[in-house]
Design a protein around this motif. Structure first.
Motif, PDB file in Angstrom:
ATOM      1  N   GLN A 261       0.790  -1.477   0.059  1.00 46.51           N
ATOM      2  CA  GLN A 261       0.009   0.014   0.086  1.00 46.51           C
ATOM      3  C   GLN A 261       0.715   1.378   0.109  1.00 46.51           C
ATOM      4  O   GLN A 261      -0.034   2.328   0.034  1.00 46.51           O
ATOM      5  N   THR A 262       2.017   1.137   0.206  1.00 48.65           N
ATOM      6  CA  THR A 262       2.970   2.471   0.147  1.00 48.65           C
ATOM      7  C   THR A 262       3.955   2.646  -1.039  1.00 48.65           C
ATOM      8  O   THR A 262       4.566   1.490  -1.340  1.00 48.65           O
ATOM      9  N   ALA A 263       3.947   3.633  -1.550  1.00 48.76           N
ATOM     10  CA  ALA A 263       4.874   3.929  -2.994  1.00 48.76           C
ATOM     11  C   ALA A 263       6.234   4.136  -2.428  1.00 48.76           C
ATOM     12  O   ALA A 263       6.637   4.725  -1.473  1.00 48.76           O
ATOM     13  N   ASP A 264       7.411   3.619  -3.120  1.00 49.51           N
ATOM     14  CA  ASP A 264       8.474   3.763  -2.681  1.00 49.51           C
ATOM     15  C   ASP A 264       9.086   4.593  -3.748  1.00 49.51           C
ATOM     16  O   ASP A 264       9.033   4.461  -5.019  1.00 49.51           O
TER      17      ASP A 264
END
Length: 732
Positions: A261-264
């Motif tokens: 769910q988290t963009a890098d």
């Protein structure tokens, strides 16, 4: 620490829910040991295994693991006191998932089946499990406990079975004849139990018995990896590869991790090379254009409308080719149907032509070599037709004395032709006479026959059939020609001794003629001079054979036997003889016609000269068609040739030549009603196929045509109503 213990407790619950209700290999250990196993670190579990491998004690490895597990469970008992209170309600819910040993006795064989089954499941599920084991439908099985049938909706817990307990039940089949109960285990496995009891030490000096069900796989379990002792060669399997993997239960909600769910985000600097940069000419900046080159597109610019038109033309082209292919397939199919139809029509036309040619060949053969009464009627009919044509020609072309002379010459020719036909008739009658006599003798000498219950044909001879067979053999020897003198004398003496058994005028005549022939033969008279005498002897001996007093078996074959009733004998109005009904032509009336067959044939030769063979062929075809459509049809078999002739010539007004009669067929007017004179239509053979395809005559035919056919049916009703046999088939 409490957080780690909570996670391990959650894994232990998931493990219990995964293995609930399974009837595979089960090892029950105390709950404390199970909780300890869930909390033991994998590295700690591997230490005892490695130590055991070093010592080489392979036989006691399993027992050592169980004891170490129990010790670790004791150390963790104090830490789990608080959790016991929280798990108490859930444990009561999981009591139904605990297993118990169920011993099922197969009635009436007495074989015992032992299975481990969850006590919370119903008897119906137990029956399904057992039905799969014994391969019998579950509907015919019933479970009994202490002599009474147990309801299928009850569970083992309701019957008083406790966790890790055991019970004994009986299972029987409601249909033992069709579905008997037999164990399916091979005989070599009967000495191995299904369930064993393992004694496990749970505490110091405390032992507990655990029920373990043995699972027999259909094939040997493969080795999936492990360790091998270098000194002893003992193999130690991995518990992970030998045990089914644990699956977490479905929580009913979709769960995503934080990583998904988290963009890098990444920051990166990139410097373009010099040759990809673009420099624009400006004031104070000169850009050389010596190495520049002009690049243009190969084709012109295509607008959206042009592109759409191109695609449309391509689609039209594809559709045209596809439609052409479909049209070609349809045309080929139509051409095939047409060729098949033309071939069928050609075959029908060829069969009709061959049939007509065969009929003409048959008539020509009957003209050249007449043998039956119908063949001579055909000759007389042809003679009458020729005489009428010649008489008409003479009357139309000649006058006066020439006409009378021509008619006299015609009469002489007719007389000569009648004489020739009569000679052929006498020769044919003599040939047929011998065949009829032999047929008569064979029938009288044949044994009695009947069909047995098993279908065999049984034959029986009595003294009368034996007597008839002896007389037949004597007649054959007496009638045989080209014999030597000794054989002829032997035959004459045998006949003489046979007829001398009875004394009458006939036997005296036979004996006198035999003595005369013997006397002439002893004097050396030639055989050609004795033909008439021998013929008289054969005729008198045949008369002797046909006498019921000398040969009782011929009484049933004579036309007018002595015991014949007067009701079966009629008087002919032509020859004034009393003859049986078989000598008269059959008719639709209850009584035969006034003249016998001989008088009718003589009248046909002298005056009418009719040929009924063509009408007989139409009647035979009609009977064959009706027998194929309805085996119980009666009316076509009640009609005689004269009735069909009246129906064809008078009612249907078909007074045509020979070729047309060969091409005419009687068919049903209504397809679903049996044929009758008031339900028929006269058509040619070419029109039959079209009429047979008509489903509703009122839709296919014109009203005028239907009304004309109805009038012919009314005339047929009025005519055949006068015949008592046909009147009962008329509509009320």
């Amino acid at each position: 620490m409490s957080e780690q213990r909570g996670n391990e407790e959650q894994e232990r619950k998931e493990d219990e829910e995964t293995h609930t209700g399974e009837s595979t290999l089960t090892t029950d250990v105390p709950e404390a040991a199970e909780e300890a196993e869930a909390q033991v670190d994998p590295q700690d579990e591997a230490e005892p295994l490695r130590e055991t491998q070093k010592t080489g004690d392979a036989g006691n490895s399993t027992a050592t693991d169980v004891l170490e597990t129990v010790d670790e469970a004791e150390t963790q008992a104090d830490l789990l006191d608080d959790d016991e209170r929280l798990r108490e309600p859930q444990r009561r819910e999981n009591v139904g998932n605990c297993t118990a040993t169920v011993k099922v006795v197969l009635v009436p064989g007495g074989h015992v089946m032992t299975v481990a089954f969850a006590i919370g499941l119903s008897i119906q599920e137990l029956i399904r499990h057992l039905a799969a084991e014994v391969r019998v439908p579950a509907e015919v099985l019933q479970i009994s406990l202490d002599g009474r049938v147990v309801e299928e909706q009850w569970s083992l817990m309701e019957l008083g079975v406790r966790p890790q307990g055991s019970t004994r039940m009986e299972m029987s089949s409601t249909d033992p004849a069709t579905h008997p109960l037999r164990p399916l285990r091979p005989p070599e496995q009967d000495n191995m139990p299904d369930v064993i009891t393992v004694r496990v030490q749970t505490d110091e000096g405390v032992f507990q018995e655990v029920v373990v069900e043995i699972e027999r796989p259909p094939q040997q379990k493969a080795f999936l990896g492990g360790y091998r002792h270098q000194l002893t060669g003992a193999e130690y399997h991995h518990a992970a590869v030998q045990t089914r993997s644990k699956r977490r239960p479905d929580r009913g909600a979709v769960v995503f991790s934080r990583d998904t769910q988290t963009a890098d985000l990444k920051s990166q600097v990139q410097q373009c090379p010099v040759h990809v940069s673009t420099q624009m000419a400006a004031v104070g900046c000169h850009v050389s254009c010596g190495s520049d080159r002009l690049v243009a597109a190969c084709g012109g610019y295509v607008t959206a409308d042009e592109h759409r038109d191109t695609r449309l033309r391509a689609v039209i082209c594809l559709q045209s080719f596809a439609r052409r292919w479909l049209a070609r397939q349809e045309v080929d199919s139509m051409r095939t149907d047409r060729d098949r139809r033309l071939a069928w029509l050609e075959m029908q036309e060829r069969s009709r032509t061959e049939e007509k040619k065969e009929q003409l060949r048959d008539r020509r053969r009957r003209w050249m070599n007449p043998q039956r009464r119908e063949d001579f009627n055909l000759l007389y009919h042809a003679l009458e037709k020729w005489r009428c044509e010649e008489e008409q020609r003479i009357n139309s072309s000649l006058r006066g004395a020439e006409r009378k002379a021509a008619l006299c010459s015609l009469l002489q020719q007719e007389t000569q032709l009648i004489d020739h036909i009569g000679r052929h008739r006498i020769a044919a009658r003599s040939d047929n006479y011998e065949q009829s006599v032999m047929s008569f003798l064979d029938k009288s000498a044949s044994p009695h026959q009947w069909r047995a219950a098993d279908g065999r044909l049984i034959e029986m001879d009595n003294e009368r059939t034996v007597r008839a067979r002896e007389l037949r053999d004597l007649y054959i020897e007496l009638s045989r020609s080209a014999r030597s003198r000794e054989e002829r004398l032997h035959a004459l003496l045998s006949v003489k001794h046979t007829v001398k058994e009875h004394t009458c005028e006939l036997t005296h005549d036979v004996v006198d003629l035999i003595d005369r022939e013997v006397d002439l033969m002893t004097r050396g008279v030639k055989a050609a001079s004795l033909v008439g005498l021998r013929k008289r002897i054969s005729t008198l001996f045949l008369q002797y054979i046909k006498t019921p007093a000398f040969n009782p078996e011929v009484a049933k074959l004579l036309k007018v036997p002595r015991n014949q009733r007067k009701s079966d004998t009629f008087r002919c109005r032509g020859c004034h003889r009393n003859l049986p009904s078989s000598d008269f032509s059959p008719s639709g009336n209850t009584r035969p016609s006034g003249r016998c067959r001989d008088c009718t044939g003589l009248d046909n030769i002298a005056r009418s000269r009719d040929d009924l063979s063509r009408y007989e062929s139409i009647l035979k075809r009609l009977r064959a068609d009706e027998r194929r459509l309805n085996a119980e049809a009666k009316i076509p078999f009640l009609l005689q040739v004269e009735d069909l002739r009246y129906l064809l010539e008078v009612i249907w007004e078909s007074r045509s030549d020979l070729q047309d009669l060969f091409n005419l067929v009687f068919l049903r007017w209504e397809r679903r009603t049996d044929w009758s004179p008031w339900n028929c239509i006269l058509l040619s053979k070419e029109e039959t196929s079209a009429h047979l395809e008509v489903e509703d005559i009122h839709k296919e035919y014109d009203a005028t045509f239907i009304r004309r056919i109805g009038q012919k049916h009314t005339l047929a009703r009025c005519h055949f109503r006068q015949i008592p046999v046909m009147a009962e088939f008329l509509d009320p």
